[in-house]
Design an enzyme around this catalytic site. Structure first.
Site, PDB file in Angstrom:
ATOM      1  N   ASN A 130     -20.506  29.085  11.760  1.00 26.85           N
ATOM      2  CA  ASN A 130     -19.137  28.577  11.620  1.00 26.85           C
ATOM      3  C   ASN A 130     -18.121  29.694  11.377  1.00 26.85           C
ATOM      4  OD1 ASN A 130     -19.862  29.122   9.006  1.00 26.85           O
ATOM      5  ND2 ASN A 130     -19.369  27.103   8.177  1.00 26.85           N
TER       6      ASN A 130
ATOM      7  N   HIS B 135     -16.875  32.428   6.064  1.00 28.62           N
ATOM      8  CA  HIS B 135     -17.144  31.820   4.759  1.00 28.62           C
ATOM      9  C   HIS B 135     -15.934  32.113   3.884  1.00 28.62           C
ATOM     10  CE1 HIS B 135     -18.966  31.055   0.821  1.00 28.62           C
ATOM     11  NE2 HIS B 135     -18.325  32.147   0.453  1.00 28.62           N
TER      12      HIS B 135
ATOM     13  N   GLU C  10     -17.796  36.143  -6.142  1.00 28.92           N
ATOM     14  CA  GLU C  10     -18.038  36.643  -4.785  1.00 28.92           C
ATOM     15  C   GLU C  10     -17.283  37.952  -4.523  1.00 28.92           C
ATOM     16  OE1 GLU C  10     -17.293  33.351  -2.119  1.00 28.92           O
ATOM     17  OE2 GLU C  10     -19.030  32.248  -2.856  1.00 28.92           O
TER      18      GLU C  10
END
Ligand code: CMP
Length: 136
Positions: free
Chosen positions: A113, A116, A127
């Protein structure tokens, strides 16, 4: 107040020469890119990054895909960075992503996809530290 989030371009997009396209869309949407890297994720690092998905049936395939090519993680800064990034990229499954969103435009399927992005301010902090431990 300006906040930060982590966005990562995935191997399906780096492989199709779409790094510049994604960066262009982000900059046109007035995100400031304050840090950016390009790297090949090791399997252990991909597992650590996606630790919240431990036990999910798709994790092994996801790790194999995320280590199959180059990724480009970056830190984006903007008012409401987390929410606005998620609005720009669209739903996880490109088939369900709203018209005009990045995943609608270039995503191939729920795994490939293309990008992220962090789903909360708390996860954004984790993150960002994962890829940019020295960023002030
Ligand atoms: P991402 O935002 O990187 O977070 C976890 C990833 O798991 C997600 O995007 C998808 O690419 C991938 N994934 C694969 N299968 C599923 C699924 N059934 N549900 C949610 N995420 C999935």
């Amino acid at each position: 107040m300006k906040t930060r989030t982590l966005l990562m371009i995935k191997p399906d997009a780096t492989d199709r020469n779409l790094i510049g396209h994604v960066v262009n869309r982000l900059e046109k949407a007035r995100f400031k890119i304050v840090a950016l890297r390009m790297l090949h994720l090791a399997e252990a690092d991909a597992r650590r990054f996606y630790a919240v998905h431990e036990g999910k049936p798709f994790l092994n395939d996801l790790v194999a895909f995320m280590t199959s090519g180059l990724v480009v993680p970056m830190v984006l800064e903007k008012e409401n960075a987390v929410e606005d990034t998620r609005a720009l990229i669209g739903a996880t499954n490109p088939e369900k992503a709203a018209c005009g969103t990045l995943r609608w435009e270039i995503g191939l399927n729920i795994e490939k996809n293309s990008v992220h992005a962090s789903d909360s301010n708390e996860n954004a902090a984790v993150e960002i530290k994962f890829f940019f431990p020295d960023l002030k």
